[in-house]
Write a protein that holds these residues in place. Structure first.
Motif, mmCIF file in Angstrom:
data_model
loop_
_atom_site.group_PDB
_atom_site.id
_atom_site.type_symbol
_atom_site.label_atom_id
_atom_site.label_comp_id
_atom_site.label_asym_id
_atom_site.label_seq_id
_atom_site.Cartn_x
_atom_site.Cartn_y
_atom_site.Cartn_z
ATOM 1 N N PHE A 169 2.575 -5.165 8.096
ATOM 2 C CA PHE A 169 2.234 -3.974 7.326
ATOM 3 C C PHE A 169 3.143 -3.899 6.105
ATOM 4 O O PHE A 169 4.362 -3.859 6.219
ATOM 5 N N LYS A 170 2.524 -3.893 4.913
ATOM 6 C CA LYS A 170 3.285 -3.844 3.662
ATOM 7 C C LYS A 170 3.049 -2.488 3.007
ATOM 8 O O LYS A 170 1.923 -2.183 2.614
ATOM 9 N N ARG A 171 4.081 -1.681 2.913
ATOM 10 C CA ARG A 171 3.920 -0.358 2.320
ATOM 11 C C ARG A 171 4.975 -0.129 1.243
ATOM 12 O O ARG A 171 6.063 -0.675 1.279
ATOM 13 N N TYR A 172 4.600 0.723 0.258
ATOM 14 C CA TYR A 172 5.599 1.206 -0.687
ATOM 15 C C TYR A 172 5.593 2.723 -0.657
ATOM 16 O O TYR A 172 4.595 3.358 -0.300
ATOM 17 N N GLN A 173 6.724 3.306 -1.026
ATOM 18 C CA GLN A 173 6.901 4.756 -0.931
ATOM 19 C C GLN A 173 7.835 5.198 -2.050
ATOM 20 O O GLN A 173 8.922 4.635 -2.227
ATOM 21 N N ILE A 174 7.401 6.182 -2.847
ATOM 22 C CA ILE A 174 8.213 6.706 -3.949
ATOM 23 C C ILE A 174 8.348 8.210 -3.744
ATOM 24 O O ILE A 174 7.426 8.971 -4.038
ATOM 25 N N GLN A 175 9.487 8.636 -3.214
ATOM 26 C CA GLN A 175 9.716 10.036 -2.886
ATOM 27 C C GLN A 175 11.207 10.369 -2.973
ATOM 28 O O GLN A 175 12.059 9.462 -2.944
ATOM 29 N N LEU A 221 0.833 -1.198 0.000
ATOM 30 C CA LEU A 221 0.000 0.000 0.000
ATOM 31 C C LEU A 221 0.871 1.252 0.000
ATOM 32 O O LEU A 221 1.957 1.265 0.591
ATOM 33 N N PRO A 222 0.395 2.353 -0.622
ATOM 34 C CA PRO A 222 1.217 3.573 -0.721
ATOM 35 C C PRO A 222 1.282 4.352 0.590
ATOM 36 O O PRO A 222 0.349 4.339 1.391
ATOM 37 N N LEU A 223 2.412 5.054 0.770
ATOM 38 C CA LEU A 223 2.620 5.894 1.951
ATOM 39 C C LEU A 223 3.537 7.048 1.564
ATOM 40 O O LEU A 223 4.419 6.887 0.704
ATOM 41 N N GLU A 224 3.332 8.215 2.175
ATOM 42 C CA GLU A 224 4.247 9.339 2.023
ATOM 43 C C GLU A 224 4.550 9.919 3.394
ATOM 44 O O GLU A 224 3.689 9.935 4.276
ATOM 45 N N THR A 225 5.776 10.387 3.568
ATOM 46 C CA THR A 225 6.190 11.067 4.787
ATOM 47 C C THR A 225 6.781 12.422 4.410
ATOM 48 O O THR A 225 7.154 12.641 3.249
ATOM 49 N N PRO A 226 6.892 13.368 5.369
ATOM 50 C CA PRO A 226 7.385 14.709 5.029
ATOM 51 C C PRO A 226 8.829 14.707 4.531
ATOM 52 O O PRO A 226 9.620 13.827 4.874
ATOM 53 N N PRO A 234 12.300 7.142 8.262
ATOM 54 C CA PRO A 234 10.989 7.795 8.417
ATOM 55 C C PRO A 234 9.837 6.796 8.465
ATOM 56 O O PRO A 234 8.851 7.020 9.178
ATOM 57 N N PHE A 235 9.950 5.699 7.725
ATOM 58 C CA PHE A 235 8.908 4.662 7.766
ATOM 59 C C PHE A 235 8.825 4.034 9.154
ATOM 60 O O PHE A 235 7.725 3.831 9.696
ATOM 61 N N ASP A 291 15.174 -4.449 14.658
ATOM 62 C CA ASP A 291 14.676 -3.612 15.748
ATOM 63 C C ASP A 291 14.857 -2.131 15.457
ATOM 64 O O ASP A 291 15.211 -1.370 16.347
ATOM 65 N N LEU A 292 14.623 -1.711 14.216
ATOM 66 C CA LEU A 292 14.771 -0.294 13.897
ATOM 67 C C LEU A 292 13.732 0.534 14.646
ATOM 68 O O LEU A 292 14.001 1.666 15.058
ATOM 69 N N THR A 293 12.532 -0.030 14.842
ATOM 70 C CA THR A 293 11.499 0.713 15.571
ATOM 71 C C THR A 293 11.821 0.831 17.050
ATOM 72 O O THR A 293 11.253 1.675 17.749
ATOM 73 N N GLY A 294 12.747 -0.012 17.537
ATOM 74 C CA GLY A 294 13.082 0.017 18.951
ATOM 75 C C GLY A 294 13.656 1.342 19.399
ATOM 76 O O GLY A 294 13.426 1.781 20.540
ATOM 77 N N VAL A 295 14.386 2.024 18.514
ATOM 78 C CA VAL A 295 14.979 3.313 18.891
ATOM 79 C C VAL A 295 13.910 4.385 19.041
ATOM 80 O O VAL A 295 14.161 5.451 19.606
ATOM 81 N N PHE A 296 12.695 4.099 18.538
ATOM 82 C CA PHE A 296 11.591 5.047 18.681
ATOM 83 C C PHE A 296 10.572 4.589 19.732
ATOM 84 O O PHE A 296 9.477 5.127 19.811
#
Length: 480
Positions: A137-143, A48-53, A121-122, A350-355
């Motif tokens: 959660f399966k996401r794609y992002q083109i930015q 699924l698509p996603l965008e971040t700032p 950012p993801f 564990d990349l999310t662990g730092v957050f």
């Protein structure tokens, strides 16, 4: 144009920062085709698509890419109301383009930065929105992303990434699926590639084997260059880097026990390496080899990967980002002069662990759209019909005829056929030149006689042939 702007433009030709690009219409059509091709494959696999700032908080990015990566993050200075408080001397220095002392400049940082990649950012997004997400959660992002790197061929300061990630699952089937996505994308783009696979557990096993755990990043970064500089080259680099003669001797002995490098990218060395790890009681290295064997087996025995000789285990592959913990992937074109990576990725446990969200594993890949563009351009692999966005141009013979053509053009667009009416009543030669320059395949000529007869004369710009058709048959003719 006011005289001030004319004078300014004459004395200072406009330019853009090094490492960035303007993209004209033809380039954009080609880039859009790359993005669309990749996106179609992502969607087919359920992403699924996603965008971040474009901007993230500086603390979100720092410490995630290693010392070298942190150095390349574009940090943002204060602006707006905060800029009013900046020391006048600093302002003047910046506006002249001169260098401000680092310590003084640090005081003016806004605490924000341009994103370095799309993965961190993801991970931040996942933690921030964890209650809204269904895992895995399966996401794609083109930015676009930005890096303060030294511009050179195939390396830019602003460039697009096309990412696909799965987070919330530890299954190796995710890695296998990402390899299939890579194969499908490059099949569609008609680029021959080799997919190099390795595992950070294998690399951590190697640094234990060589006794250099305290210098792992530096050690594997040198190992990663073996494809380019050979075994003798990396031994020299180890010596220059201050590694002991014993380490160099162990590395030399290690490679002497393996098959030659050109055959090394395969399963032949599994037994030898597994024996080394077992004898040294390095369980992590054995685990990494088991994961690699599982991946290669699943790829080789599936209908999507069967018969693929371009998926190999590369013991020297050591992607530099600190957050990879398992499988690592790198893709290189096997044709053309650009030898750098055009796609890569890996497992991060564990990349999310730092957050603040520990224990959530993820794996992802990233296509380098700008490098892919360079390869396609060099190999002349872009579809030939990408040069035109308009399929039919109506020639302008005058106000009455143009008004009639506007209605026909509207009907064409409603039928999904791109059409335009030349805006000015000028010589036929100029209008034909316009169609030719834009690569428009068909031109419609409707003068007073054609209007009376209810016909359209259609010229094929490629063959030069002209054909008269009834106006209500125009759309059907163009569709076929």
């Amino acid at each position: 144009m006011p005289s001030y702007f004319r004078a300014t433009m004459a004395s200072t030709p406009p330019s853009i920062p090094k490492g960035t690009h303007d993209f004209g219409p033809q380039e954009m059509l080609r880039r859009k085709w790359i993005f669309s091709t990749i996106e179609q494959v992502f969607r087919l696999h359920g992403f699924l698509p996603l965008e971040t700032p474009a901007m993230e908080n500086l603390e979100t990015l720092t410490g995630k890419y290693g010392e070298e990566g942190d150095r390349l993050i574009f940090k943002i200075l204060n602006s707006g109301d905060a800029w009013k408080e900046v020391d006048a001397n600093v302002k003047a220095t910046l506006q002249r383009g001169d260098t401000v002392p680092p310590g003084r400049l640090a005081m003016e940082l806004s605490g924000k930065a341009l994103r370095y990649d799309l993965t961190v950012p993801f991970a931040r997004y996942v933690v921030q929105h964890q209650q809204e997400i269904t895992f895995p959660f399966k996401r794609y992002q083109i930015q676009p992303v930005w890096r303060a790197d030294r511009p050179q061929k195939g390396r830019y300061r602003e460039f697009y990434q096309c990412d696909a990630d799965v987070i919330g699952s530890t299954s190796l089937l995710n890695e296998v699926e990402l390899v299939f996505i890579i194969l499908e994308v490059f099949d569609r783009l008609k680029i021959d590639v080799t997919i190099h696979l390795n595992n950070r557990k294998v690399l951590r096993g190697l640094v234990q084997l060589f006794g250099v755990e305290d210098r792992m990043v530096e050690f594997i970064t040198i190992m990663d260059k073996r494809d380019k500089i050979g075994t003798e080259g990396i031994l020299k680099a180890f010596a220059e880097g201050g590694f002991s003669e014993e380490v160099s001797r162990k590395v030399q002995d290690f490679y002497s026990r393996l098959v030659p490098m050109e055959e090394e990218k395969g399963p032949q060395n599994y037994a030898t390496l597994a024996k080394m790890f077992s004898e040294a009681n390095i369980a992590e290295g054995v685990k990494g080899l088991e994961e690699m064997a599982t991946m290669l087996y699943e790829i080789a025995n599936s209908s999507e990967g069967r018969g693929r000789r371009n998926v190999v285990h590369d013991l020297s592959l050591a992607r530099g980002l600190d957050y990879y913990t398992g499988a690592i992937i790198e893709v290189k074109a096997t044709e053309g002069s650009l030898q750098s990576s055009i796609c890569g990725g890996g497992r991060y446990d564990d990349l999310t662990g730092v957050f603040g969200l520990p224990g959530v594993s993820g794996v992802g890949i990233s296509f380098g759209a700008d490098r892919i563009y360079d390869v396609l351009l060099e190999l002349d692999r872009f579809p030939k019909d990408l040069t035109a966005s308009t399929r039919l141009l109506f020639v302008n013979f005058g106000a009455k005829e143009a008004a009639h053509c506007i209605q026909l053009a509207r009907q064409c667009r409603e039928a999904g056929i791109s059409a335009e009416v030349f805006p000015d009543e000028v010589k036929m030669k100029k209008q034909m030149s316009y169609a030719d320059a834009k690569g428009i395949p068909f031109v419609a000529l409707i003068g007073e006689n054609e209007m009376k007869q209810g016909i359209v004369t259609v010229k094929d710009m490629k063959s030069g042939e002209q054909k008269a058709v009834k106006q209500d048959e125009l759309i059907e003719m163009l569709k076929h």
